[in-house]
Scaffold this active site. Sequence first.
Site, mmCIF file in Angstrom:
data_model
loop_
_atom_site.group_PDB
_atom_site.id
_atom_site.type_symbol
_atom_site.label_atom_id
_atom_site.label_comp_id
_atom_site.label_asym_id
_atom_site.label_seq_id
_atom_site.Cartn_x
_atom_site.Cartn_y
_atom_site.Cartn_z
ATOM 1 N N LYS A 38 -9.206 6.495 -19.241
ATOM 2 C CA LYS A 38 -9.468 7.089 -20.550
ATOM 3 C C LYS A 38 -8.184 7.084 -21.389
ATOM 4 O O LYS A 38 -7.666 6.023 -21.663
ATOM 5 C CB LYS A 38 -10.064 8.494 -20.347
ATOM 6 N N ARG A 82 0.849 -1.206 0.000
ATOM 7 C CA ARG A 82 0.000 0.000 0.000
ATOM 8 C C ARG A 82 0.879 1.249 0.000
ATOM 9 O O ARG A 82 0.579 2.236 -0.677
ATOM 10 C CB ARG A 82 -0.944 0.009 1.212
ATOM 11 N N ASP A 133 -8.321 18.660 -13.640
ATOM 12 C CA ASP A 133 -8.629 17.327 -14.164
ATOM 13 C C ASP A 133 -8.251 17.355 -15.645
ATOM 14 O O ASP A 133 -8.934 17.976 -16.455
ATOM 15 C CB ASP A 133 -10.128 17.045 -13.960
HETATM 16 C C1 LIG Z 1 -13.987 9.163 -16.151
HETATM 17 C C2 LIG Z 1 -13.674 10.491 -15.573
HETATM 18 C C3 LIG Z 1 -13.461 10.647 -14.187
HETATM 19 C C4 LIG Z 1 -13.623 9.512 -13.189
HETATM 20 O O1 LIG Z 1 -12.692 8.512 -13.377
HETATM 21 P P1 LIG Z 1 -12.985 6.940 -13.075
HETATM 22 O O2 LIG Z 1 -11.711 6.312 -13.532
HETATM 23 O O3 LIG Z 1 -14.171 6.540 -13.885
HETATM 24 O O4 LIG Z 1 -13.207 6.818 -11.612
HETATM 25 C C5 LIG Z 1 -13.120 11.916 -13.731
HETATM 26 N N1 LIG Z 1 -13.016 12.956 -14.578
HETATM 27 C C6 LIG Z 1 -13.227 12.843 -15.907
HETATM 28 C C7 LIG Z 1 -13.094 14.041 -16.775
HETATM 29 C C8 LIG Z 1 -13.563 11.601 -16.448
HETATM 30 O O5 LIG Z 1 -13.784 11.508 -17.764
#
Ligand SMILES: *Cc1c(COP(=O)(O)O)cnc(C)c1O
Length: 405
Positions: free
Chosen positions: A212, A51, A187
């Site tokens: 993604k 961890r 993000d």
């Molecule tokens: C998919 C996504 C998330 C969340 O991520 P997960 O891997 O699904 O938990 C956060 N921000 C954006 C812009 C996303 O496309």
Amino acid sequence: MADAPMHPDTKVIHAGQRPEATTGAVMPPIFTASTYAQESPGVHKGFEYTRSHNPTRYALERMAAHLEGSQVSEDEDPSCGGFAFASGMAAIATALELLDAGAKVIAMDDLYGGTNRLFSRVRERTQNLKVHYADLASPDWHKGTLCNKTAMVWVETPTNPTLKLADLGEIARLARQANPDVILVCDNTFGSPINQRPLEHGFDIVMHSTTKYLNGHSDAVGGLLVARTPVLAARLRFLQNAIGSVMSPFDSYLVLRGIKTLALRMHRHNESGLRIAQHLERHEMVERVVYPALPSHPQHDIYKKQMTGASGMITFFIKGDIEAARVFLENVRIFTLAESLGGVESLIEHPAIMTHASVPPDQRRTLGISDTLIRLSVGIEDCDDLIADLDRAFAAAAKHAKVHA
Ligand SMILES: *Cc1c(COP(=O)(O)O)cnc(C)c1O
């Protein structure tokens, strides 16, 4: 960074990587051990418990830190300020733990749905966060919201699915002026470090859903945080271990493997994305196209300032009504009707019915998510095949409209 400056296309192969010490393996093995032998109590090789420390995860975390341009060296932090989590949401949840109860946060108004849910339905209750949702794409976003008590600004750019852009450099300048200790988080899931690097614009933390573009193969869920400074890296290292929502060694290996082709993939996503956006803009069945690299995009100037490509994410409004959209979506063959984005395969979705169904209808209207809005995630297939697929579906939608007129 100790390494010589490298082009991102070279970084995705080599940054923060070295052959494995005992065998020379060029890719790190998947170290699955949960614990590590100690020679004497407290005397070990830097690894105690997975961890806290894992060599496979470190290899991915160092790669991510280098790609995003962190200033943290390996002497200052063993993973250079990069931290990998079990999902994008786990990364976001950990970043919010930097804040004290009752902290003031400014967040983009059309956040990713899961982020919005975590802020408004969990942390406003459990952490008493005071979240103000603002249109950070507007130059007036700070008026009446930003103050010397603003503890965090949470930005998404481009946003989903309306692809609004926020000016990262300008937000950093204004927010830092109001409160020098503010934590600025971006993000960067839609940008990817190939197209946009928020730390270079004065941001403190970059967050990714590696699910993604970074992993890119639609076969692993994960998240990342990258800190710009050693001080923030130390705080995130503590929180990553204290909370424990870490990425597994196997997923770390998969994401690192995916990143090796990130630059190649993004160049292709950018190129096909632009071609398809231009094709849509000329199409008689299309009302309007939103794609940051098109001069028609409302914040095209911001695109030119902070991005070098607009990825495979395209939003457009089909002419007609929700029925036209439904027939169109039912008639694509190469594009798969599915949620998520950023993989090698092309996906198509209808936010009002699918990803954003949980957003109340009036809020959807305010954000511009209408019933005719369609979102594409253009993959890396042959672009002519993709265009032919869309044209076939448009023809079906046009025929349907004529029959029912
Ligand atoms: C998919 C996504 C998330 C969340 O991520 P997960 O891997 O699904 O938990 C956060 N921000 C954006 C812009 C996303 O496309």
